[in-house]
Design a protein around this motif. Structure first.
Motif, mmCIF file in Angstrom:
data_model
loop_
_atom_site.group_PDB
_atom_site.id
_atom_site.type_symbol
_atom_site.label_atom_id
_atom_site.label_comp_id
_atom_site.label_asym_id
_atom_site.label_seq_id
_atom_site.Cartn_x
_atom_site.Cartn_y
_atom_site.Cartn_z
ATOM 1 N N LYS A 93 37.992 32.609 27.667
ATOM 2 C CA LYS A 93 38.985 33.549 28.186
ATOM 3 C C LYS A 93 39.469 34.530 27.115
ATOM 4 C CE LYS A 93 40.585 30.744 32.039
ATOM 5 N NZ LYS A 93 41.757 30.148 32.684
ATOM 6 N N GLU A 94 40.185 35.528 27.590
ATOM 7 C CA GLU A 94 40.634 36.666 26.786
ATOM 8 C C GLU A 94 41.271 36.250 25.453
ATOM 9 O OE1 GLU A 94 44.251 39.792 27.097
ATOM 10 O OE2 GLU A 94 42.858 39.798 28.785
ATOM 11 N N ALA A 96 40.269 34.642 22.854
ATOM 12 C CA ALA A 96 39.963 33.393 22.157
ATOM 13 C C ALA A 96 39.196 33.686 20.871
ATOM 14 C CB ALA A 96 39.156 32.463 23.060
ATOM 15 N N THR A 109 35.820 25.355 29.612
ATOM 16 C CA THR A 109 36.599 26.592 29.650
ATOM 17 C C THR A 109 37.494 26.607 28.425
ATOM 18 O OG1 THR A 109 36.607 26.737 32.063
ATOM 19 C CG2 THR A 109 38.370 27.906 30.899
ATOM 20 N N GLY A 111 40.640 28.426 26.842
ATOM 21 C CA GLY A 111 41.772 29.185 27.336
ATOM 22 C C GLY A 111 42.028 30.477 26.577
ATOM 23 N N ALA A 112 42.833 31.322 27.189
ATOM 24 C CA ALA A 112 43.202 32.609 26.597
ATOM 25 C C ALA A 112 43.882 32.391 25.254
ATOM 26 C CB ALA A 112 44.129 33.372 27.541
ATOM 27 N N HIS A 113 43.466 33.148 24.253
ATOM 28 C CA HIS A 113 44.056 33.175 22.915
ATOM 29 C C HIS A 113 43.967 31.846 22.184
ATOM 30 C CE1 HIS A 113 45.337 37.126 24.103
ATOM 31 N NE2 HIS A 113 45.867 36.588 25.189
ATOM 32 N N ALA A 114 43.118 30.938 22.663
ATOM 33 C CA ALA A 114 42.914 29.660 21.985
ATOM 34 C C ALA A 114 42.121 29.891 20.704
ATOM 35 C CB ALA A 114 42.175 28.693 22.898
ATOM 36 N N ASP A 128 45.137 27.394 27.231
ATOM 37 C CA ASP A 128 45.560 28.673 26.666
ATOM 38 C C ASP A 128 46.408 28.411 25.422
ATOM 39 O OD1 ASP A 128 44.408 29.775 28.939
ATOM 40 O OD2 ASP A 128 46.299 30.374 29.852
ATOM 41 N N TYR A 129 46.237 29.232 24.393
ATOM 42 C CA TYR A 129 47.046 29.229 23.167
ATOM 43 C C TYR A 129 46.925 27.964 22.322
ATOM 44 C CZ TYR A 129 49.157 33.305 25.332
ATOM 45 O OH TYR A 129 49.357 34.530 25.926
ATOM 46 N N ASP A 143 50.389 24.867 21.398
ATOM 47 C CA ASP A 143 50.729 26.235 21.800
ATOM 48 C C ASP A 143 51.137 27.034 20.561
ATOM 49 O OD1 ASP A 143 51.817 28.603 22.846
ATOM 50 O OD2 ASP A 143 52.622 27.583 24.600
#
Length: 166
Positions: A93-94, A96, A109, A111-114, A128-129, A143
């Motif tokens: 995702k976005e 990462a 998957t 997550g975003a910004h991971a 995410d994160y 996070d």
């Protein structure tokens, strides 16, 4: 830099960078790249069925990253193991960031910004994160936004304290 391997992928956005060593091993038609993606010398190995690779906008990979949406059936024996291919989708995702030498396996998957630590083997979904590292990858930070907000709180508190002194 535009790379000839990138031409194999029909489903791609704009401003994608890669370097010598970038490889599309299999399944170029089943790879989907967003825009503003940096793939350095990543290897992408997608399937022909459910083994798609989706990489959203602003994803960054370090050197030697491998994203593998297909493999072989470990329960098969002898030559069957060579020929029975298993597949699962990979979705990055976005925003990462996949650290150098990391491997992302089928069915995952990210997550975003991971953030995926260098040399990690990702076998499960990453929220995410989150920051994960190791083999298999485990959550190090749940996070990263909380870490950032902690730093901001400390700086604000110090600023208030210094303001009272002067």
């Amino acid at each position: 830099m535009f790379h000839s391997e990138l031409e194999k992928i029909p489903n791609r956005g704009e401003n994608i960078t890669c370097e010598e060593g970038f490889t599309v091993f299999h399944g170029a038609d089943n790879i989907f790249l967003g825009s503003n993606v940096s793939l350095v010398d990543t290897t992408l190995n997608a399937g022909t069925g459910i083994g798609s690779i989706i990489i959203e906008d602003y994803v960054l990979t370090g050197h030697g990253v491998k994203i593998v949406a297909r493999g072989h059936d470990y329960t098969a024996y002898n030559m069957d193991r060579h020929y029975i291919v298993t597949e699962g989708p990979v979705h990055v995702k976005e925003g990462a960031w996949l650290g150098s030498g990391s491997i992302v396996l089928a069915g995952v998957t990210i997550g975003a910004h991971a953030v995926i630590g260098a040399g990690s083997v990702v076998t499960r979904d990453v929220p995410d994160y989150a920051v994960v590292a190791g083999n298999p990858a485990r959550t190090i930070i749940r996070d990263i936004r909380r870490r950032h907000s902690f730093s901001e709180r400390v700086l604000n508190r110090l600023s208030r304290m210094l303001g009272r002194l002067f």
